[in-house]
Design an enzyme around this catalytic site. Structure first.
Site, PDB file in Angstrom:
ATOM      1  N   THR A  20     -38.569  40.624  20.217  1.00 15.43           N
ATOM      2  CA  THR A  20     -38.231  40.224  18.844  1.00 15.43           C
ATOM      3  C   THR A  20     -39.332  39.371  18.242  1.00 15.43           C
ATOM      4  OG1 THR A  20     -35.882  40.337  19.286  1.00 15.43           O
ATOM      5  CG2 THR A  20     -36.537  38.913  17.485  1.00 15.43           C
ATOM      6  N   SER A  66     -37.535  44.443  25.312  1.00 13.46           N
ATOM      7  CA  SER A  66     -37.476  44.095  26.744  1.00 13.46           C
ATOM      8  C   SER A  66     -36.239  44.641  27.460  1.00 13.46           C
ATOM      9  CB  SER A  66     -37.599  42.589  26.961  1.00 13.46           C
ATOM     10  OG  SER A  66     -36.377  41.926  26.736  1.00 13.46           O
ATOM     11  N   THR A  99     -36.338  38.417  24.505  1.00 15.60           N
ATOM     12  CA  THR A  99     -35.427  37.454  25.152  1.00 15.60           C
ATOM     13  C   THR A  99     -34.480  38.116  26.152  1.00 15.60           C
ATOM     14  OG1 THR A  99     -33.770  37.713  23.399  1.00 15.60           O
ATOM     15  CG2 THR A  99     -35.379  35.924  23.136  1.00 15.60           C
ATOM     16  N   ASP A 100     -34.240  39.435  25.976  1.00 13.50           N
ATOM     17  CA  ASP A 100     -33.130  40.045  26.733  1.00 13.50           C
ATOM     18  C   ASP A 100     -33.371  40.091  28.237  1.00 13.50           C
ATOM     19  OD1 ASP A 100     -31.567  40.282  24.533  1.00 13.50           O
ATOM     20  OD2 ASP A 100     -32.012  42.385  24.144  1.00 13.50           O
TER      21      ASP A 100
HETATM   22  C1  SIN Z   1     -36.046  42.130  23.366  1.00 15.44           C
HETATM   23  O1  SIN Z   1     -35.555  41.564  24.336  1.00 15.44           O
HETATM   24  O2  SIN Z   1     -37.152  42.723  23.415  1.00 15.44           O
HETATM   25  C2  SIN Z   1     -35.311  42.193  22.069  1.00 15.44           C
HETATM   26  C3  SIN Z   1     -34.423  41.032  21.851  1.00 15.44           C
HETATM   27  C4  SIN Z   1     -35.167  39.734  21.711  1.00 15.44           C
HETATM   28  O3  SIN Z   1     -36.360  39.574  21.963  1.00 15.44           O
HETATM   29  O4  SIN Z   1     -34.479  38.765  21.299  1.00 15.44           O
END
Ligand code: SIN
Length: 328
Positions: A20, A66, A99-100
């Site tokens: 993100t 991710s 974040t995932d």
């Molecule tokens: C991801 O994990 O690539 C998408 C979600 C995020 O980064 O919050």
């Protein structure tokens, strides 16, 4: 490109993987309907001023959401970290990441790298196109951590907090402050570019344990599945995996993580199946579903436990253990 050895600057290398933080939506008001992994890492660094005496180097390792993180990206990332950390004038490495699964990548890197210098993963909950993106501040904070003398080990920096790779978990779906270190608490905080440390940096690690392929082959990742214990659980999924294994499939299950309730308890039907798997030669590990705490083992527990590791981290630990056993 700055020649930092002759200029006396220390380098911090920023490796981009997507997420993100590199996401873009059609409208600045949209913080959920974006595409992750659109903006290059060099562009993310555009408005960021390097700390005094530091030159920033950008390198794009991957560009993905991710949730789709893949083993070959992990390998590439680990190798690029090892390469850059070995350069005398490199103070540390920053990784931009979604974040995932950031906690999985951080854990993997903590286990396989001998990170005597800081490796700092960072992320964002709002895309780069947001009216109020959190990525630039997180990136600036991560760079401040990477520039901190004597910092080492793998950390995740988000919303002003520094989390150790072993403890960090994503705990919120939407809030910019989406991570927790649970009982352990954060390693520290970043405040206006200054690090206020509360406890030791994560361990620097001994020798590098980056998985290596046998000559002419690719690295083989043992298949480890996670099954969850819950009300009304059965052993059906485990038995299917065992049947598949017995049928001679190309990638049979080699390990099983049981996401256990409470202090590592497992529904009796699932436990019976897990024991059948263990008897059949599958490595079985219990990891607690609880967000906080660790499994406190009792004498006579029939299945090994993963201590404080979450099921996803226990899975990585078990994969690496099985790889080491296969190599020995
Ligand atoms: C991801 O994990 O690539 C998408 C979600 C995020 O980064 O919050």
């Amino acid at each position: 490109m700055v020649n930092s050895l002759s200029s006396g600057l220390r380098r911090i290398v920023v490796l981009g993987t997507g997420g993100t933080i590199a996401g873009r939506a059609a409208s600045g008001a949209d913080n959920i309907g974006y595409t992750a992994g659109e903006v290059g890492v060099a562009d993310l660094l555009g408005g960021i001023e390097a700390p005094a005496g530091v030159a920033l180097v950008a390198e794009q390792v991957a560009q993905l959401d991710s949730k789709d993180m893949a083993f070959d990206v992990w390998l590439q990332l680990a190798r690029r970290c090892a390469f850059w950390l070995a350069e005398a004038d490199v103070a540390g490495v920053v990784i931009t990441h979604g974040t995932d699964t950031i906690e999985e990548t951080a854990f993997f890197l903590q286990v396989v790298l001998a990170a005597g210098k800081p490796v700092v993963l960072t992320c964002a909950m709002r895309p780069a196109s947001s009216l109020s993106p959190d990525g630039p501040q997180n990136l600036r904070d991560a760079i401040a951590v990477a520039a901190t003398p004597a910092a080492h080990g793998v950390t995740v920096v988000c919303a002003g907090a520094i989390h150790g790779a072993l403890d960090v978990q994503k705990v919120h779906t939407y809030r910019p402050d989406a991570f927790s270190s649970g009982d352990a608490g954060p390693v520290g905080y970043v405040e206006e570019g200054a690090v206020r440390r509360l406890r030791d940096w994560p361990q620097a690690g001994g020798a590098s344990k980056i998985p290596e392929a046998k000559a002419g082959a690719t690295v083989r990742w043992p298949r480890v599945e996670i099954v969850t214990s819950h009300a009304g659980a059965s052993g059906a999924l485990v038995d299917l995996l065992l049947q598949e294994r017995a049928s001679g499939v190309a990638e049979p299950v080699r390990g099983l993580v049981v996401a256990a309730t409470g202090n590592g308890t497992v529904h009796h039907a699932l436990e019976a199946a897990a024991l059948r798997a263990q008897d059949a030669g599958v490595a079985v590990l219990r990891a607690t579903r609880c967000a906080d705490g660790r499994i406190l083992p009792k004498p006579g527990d029939p299945l090994r436990d993963a201590g404080a590791l979450t099921p996803v981290k226990a899975r990585i630990a078990l994969m690496l253990e099985l790889m080491e056993t296969a190599a020995a």
